[in-house]
Write an enzyme that holds these catalytic residues in place. Structure first.
Site, PDB file in Angstrom:
ATOM      1  N   ARG A  63       2.154  14.794 -13.038  1.00 54.37           N
ATOM      2  CA  ARG A  63       3.819  14.900 -12.851  1.00 54.37           C
ATOM      3  C   ARG A  63       4.247  14.278 -13.995  1.00 54.37           C
ATOM      4  O   ARG A  63       5.045  13.578 -14.103  1.00 54.37           O
ATOM      5  CB  ARG A  63       4.081  13.951 -11.646  1.00 54.37           C
ATOM      6  N   SER A 112       8.821  15.614  -2.859  1.00 61.87           N
ATOM      7  CA  SER A 112       8.042  14.429  -3.157  1.00 61.87           C
ATOM      8  C   SER A 112       8.906  13.280  -3.917  1.00 61.87           C
ATOM      9  O   SER A 112       9.391  13.613  -5.058  1.00 61.87           O
ATOM     10  CB  SER A 112       6.645  14.442  -3.595  1.00 61.87           C
ATOM     11  N   GLU A 141       9.234   9.934  -8.144  1.00 63.58           N
ATOM     12  CA  GLU A 141       8.757  10.986  -8.856  1.00 63.58           C
ATOM     13  C   GLU A 141       9.998  11.764  -9.507  1.00 63.58           C
ATOM     14  O   GLU A 141      10.285  12.385 -10.357  1.00 63.58           O
ATOM     15  CB  GLU A 141       7.815  12.045  -8.402  1.00 63.58           C
TER      16      GLU A 141
HETATM   17  N1  EPU Z   1      -0.178  12.384   5.005  1.00 63.65           N
HETATM   18  C1  EPU Z   1      -0.077  11.539   5.920  1.00 63.65           C
HETATM   19  N2  EPU Z   1       1.481  11.298   6.477  1.00 63.65           N
HETATM   20  C2  EPU Z   1       2.431  12.222   5.744  1.00 63.65           C
HETATM   21  C3  EPU Z   1       1.949  12.962   4.846  1.00 63.65           C
HETATM   22  C4  EPU Z   1       0.776  13.166   4.080  1.00 63.65           C
HETATM   23  O1  EPU Z   1      -1.032  10.930   6.395  1.00 63.65           O
HETATM   24  O2  EPU Z   1       3.503  11.788   6.194  1.00 63.65           O
HETATM   25  C5  EPU Z   1      -1.850  12.678   4.483  1.00 63.65           C
HETATM   26  C6  EPU Z   1      -2.110  13.910   4.661  1.00 63.65           C
HETATM   27  O3  EPU Z   1      -2.662  14.122   5.866  1.00 63.65           O
HETATM   28  C7  EPU Z   1      -3.146  14.148   3.684  1.00 63.65           C
HETATM   29  C8  EPU Z   1      -2.748  13.278   2.593  1.00 63.65           C
HETATM   30  O4  EPU Z   1      -1.678  12.442   2.972  1.00 63.65           O
HETATM   31  O5  EPU Z   1      -4.404  13.749   4.152  1.00 63.65           O
HETATM   32  C9  EPU Z   1      -1.977  14.169   1.401  1.00 63.65           C
HETATM   33  O6  EPU Z   1      -0.905  14.876   1.955  1.00 63.65           O
HETATM   34  P1  EPU Z   1      -0.636  16.563   1.453  1.00 63.65           P
HETATM   35  O7  EPU Z   1      -1.761  17.408   1.498  1.00 63.65           O
HETATM   36  O8  EPU Z   1       0.673  17.037   2.381  1.00 63.65           O
HETATM   37  O9  EPU Z   1      -0.107  16.338  -0.046  1.00 63.65           O
HETATM   38  P2  EPU Z   1       0.668  15.137  -0.738  1.00 63.65           P
HETATM   39  O10 EPU Z   1      -0.414  14.567  -1.640  1.00 63.65           O
HETATM   40  O11 EPU Z   1       1.218  14.166   0.099  1.00 63.65           O
HETATM   41  C10 EPU Z   1       1.374  16.524  -2.849  1.00 63.65           C
HETATM   42  C11 EPU Z   1       2.290  16.974  -3.655  1.00 63.65           C
HETATM   43  C12 EPU Z   1       3.138  17.877  -3.228  1.00 63.65           C
HETATM   44  C13 EPU Z   1       2.320  19.427  -2.763  1.00 63.65           C
HETATM   45  C14 EPU Z   1       1.395  18.819  -1.908  1.00 63.65           C
HETATM   46  C15 EPU Z   1       0.305  19.919  -1.584  1.00 63.65           C
HETATM   47  C16 EPU Z   1       2.720  15.059  -5.048  1.00 63.65           C
HETATM   48  C17 EPU Z   1       3.522  13.623  -5.058  1.00 63.65           C
HETATM   49  N3  EPU Z   1       3.074  15.560  -4.112  1.00 63.65           N
HETATM   50  O12 EPU Z   1       1.846  15.971  -1.638  1.00 63.65           O
HETATM   51  O13 EPU Z   1       4.173  18.208  -4.050  1.00 63.65           O
HETATM   52  O14 EPU Z   1       3.215  20.159  -2.269  1.00 63.65           O
HETATM   53  O15 EPU Z   1       0.419  17.802  -2.436  1.00 63.65           O
HETATM   54  O16 EPU Z   1      -0.368  20.511  -2.845  1.00 63.65           O
HETATM   55  O17 EPU Z   1       1.675  14.966  -5.670  1.00 63.65           O
HETATM   56  C18 EPU Z   1       6.333  17.906  -4.620  1.00 63.65           C
HETATM   57  O18 EPU Z   1       6.029  17.237  -5.832  1.00 63.65           O
HETATM   58  O19 EPU Z   1       7.839  18.030  -4.791  1.00 63.65           O
HETATM   59  C19 EPU Z   1       5.480  18.250  -3.666  1.00 63.65           C
HETATM   60  C20 EPU Z   1       5.905  18.587  -2.443  1.00 63.65           C
END
Ligand code: EPU
Length: 331
Positions: free
Chosen positions: A152, A220, A316
């Site tokens: 990012r 995010s 972010e």
């Molecule tokens: N999780 C929770 N609770 C929540 C959200 C997530 O327990 O409310 C857990 C999920 O179960 C999983 C882990 O956290 O084990 C990761 O969650 P997820 O796969 O949804 O991805 P993320 O790391 O929360 C990142 C990006 C997103 C992108 C997703 C999918 C960042 C800051 N965010 O989210 O990007 O869509 O991966 O690849 O790196 C964005 O940047 O605007 C964005 C949406």
């Protein structure tokens, strides 16, 4: 006054002193102001106040595609909508960007944050970024290595003082579909075509993330924090289900959404703002939100997560006040 409500996906009622639509480099040559910011769709920005300067709206929409040594070189105008470009390329048999389907925003915004989703970061596929230097009034090319892509982040995010306006992004893409399925929700599936993969990504995003056309949000709100291995293990001792991913050597990346949920902040509402019910990392405008409510909720979440886990969350989204981009520590 220039209405910014259509140029920030939070849907905040904010204004700039004035706004100029930029459709070509010729339009940029006419811009002579030392107080300006550039926006595409404003899908990753938070205005904490009216902006006392000029907003340049990037609508450069050129596109050229060349097949060179078995690779497609796609030169895309920075004002194109990223998802529309991905849809067009997938239909033409030009592959690589599928995992970024439905990421909101424009092509030119993507390299600034090095947007990433479902195991792919846009920087992986960029060979060059072309910019117009608004201070020196010259065009400059940034080959991939000069872009300094990280999680990012990029050269463009780290050097805001340089007033670089991204005009074109050059992607190096493939004529063969070779799906990237590292993301855990995709690994066990088989995809015959890039369109199947794109449709699956769209389905995953729609399930978890609010559509900014319906619910104001900027994706995010926080970055996933990088912590030491010791910190991750201290938390894991108490919460065996802690999601953690390897980061730079010796460090781990934690899921901010998980930390926020475990701190009791998922699906909460404070006044007109809240966190999304199926992805706690997204702050949403529940209707009629004011900028200060978003700032207050973000600070509340940061404090709750710190009190529970001793982990500092970092926003972010790019934040702007009356004078321009502002660091979160100064809010
Ligand atoms: N999780 C929770 N609770 C929540 C959200 C997530 O327990 O409310 C857990 C999920 O179960 C999983 C882990 O956290 O084990 C990761 O969650 P997820 O796969 O949804 O991805 P993320 O790391 O929360 C990142 C990006 C997103 C992108 C997703 C999918 C960042 C800051 N965010 O989210 O990007 O869509 O991966 O690849 O790196 C964005 O940047 O605007 C964005 C949406």
């Amino acid at each position: 006054m220039f209405d910014l409500s259509k140029f920030n996906t939070f849907g905040l009622q904010v204004h700039a002193k004035d706004g100029i639509i930029i459709e070509s480099e010729a339009d940029l040559r006419k811009v002579h102001t030392d107080r300006s910011i550039t926006l595409g769709h404003g899908s990753d920005v938070l205005f904490t106040d009216d902006y006392n300067g000029t907003v340049l709206i990037n609508q450069i929409k050129s596109l050229s595609i060349e097949l060179k040594d078995g690779k497609y070189i796609v030169r895309a105008g920075a004002g194109l909508v990223l998802d529309e470009l991905i849809s067009y390329l997938v239909n033409k048999g030009i592959y690589g960007l599928e995992n970024l389907s439905l990421v909101p925003g424009t092509v030119g915004a993507a390299p600034i944050q090095n947007v990433g989703a479902y195991g792919v970061e846009v920087g992986d596929l960029i060979s060059e970024v072309v910019v117009y230097d608004l201070q020196r009034h010259i065009t400059e090319s940034f080959p991939k290595l000069k872009c300094d892509f990280g999680y990012r982040t990029s050269y463009f995010k780290q050097h805001k003082e340089r007033k670089l306006f991204i005009t074109k992004v050059v992607f190096e893409l493939s004529s063969e579909f070779s799906p990237k399925l590292q993301y855990k929700g995709l690994a066990e599936e088989e995809f015959k075509t890039a369109l199947d993969l794109r449709n699956r990504i769209i389905e995953l995003r729609n399930k978890k993330l609010p559509d900014p056309k319906l619910v104001g949000n900027a994706g995010s709100f926080f970055k996933n924090p990088v912590v030491s291995f010791e910190t991750a293990h201290r938390i894991r001792a108490q919460y065996p289900d802690l999601p953690m991913y390897p980061a730079i050597e010796g460090d781990c990346k934690l899921a901010a959404g998980w930390l926020i949920e475990k701190s009791g902040c998922k699906g909460i509402t404070h006044g007109c703002v809240g966190t999304w019910e199926s992805q706690a990392l997204v702050i949403v405008n529940r209707g009629g939100a004011k900028p200060h409510e978003i700032v207050a909720l973000a600070k509340y979440i940061m404090t709750e997560v710190y009190n529970r886990f001793e982990v500092k969350l970092e926003p972010e989204v790019r934040t702007f006040d009356a004078n321009g981009e502002v660091s979160w520590d100064n809010l």
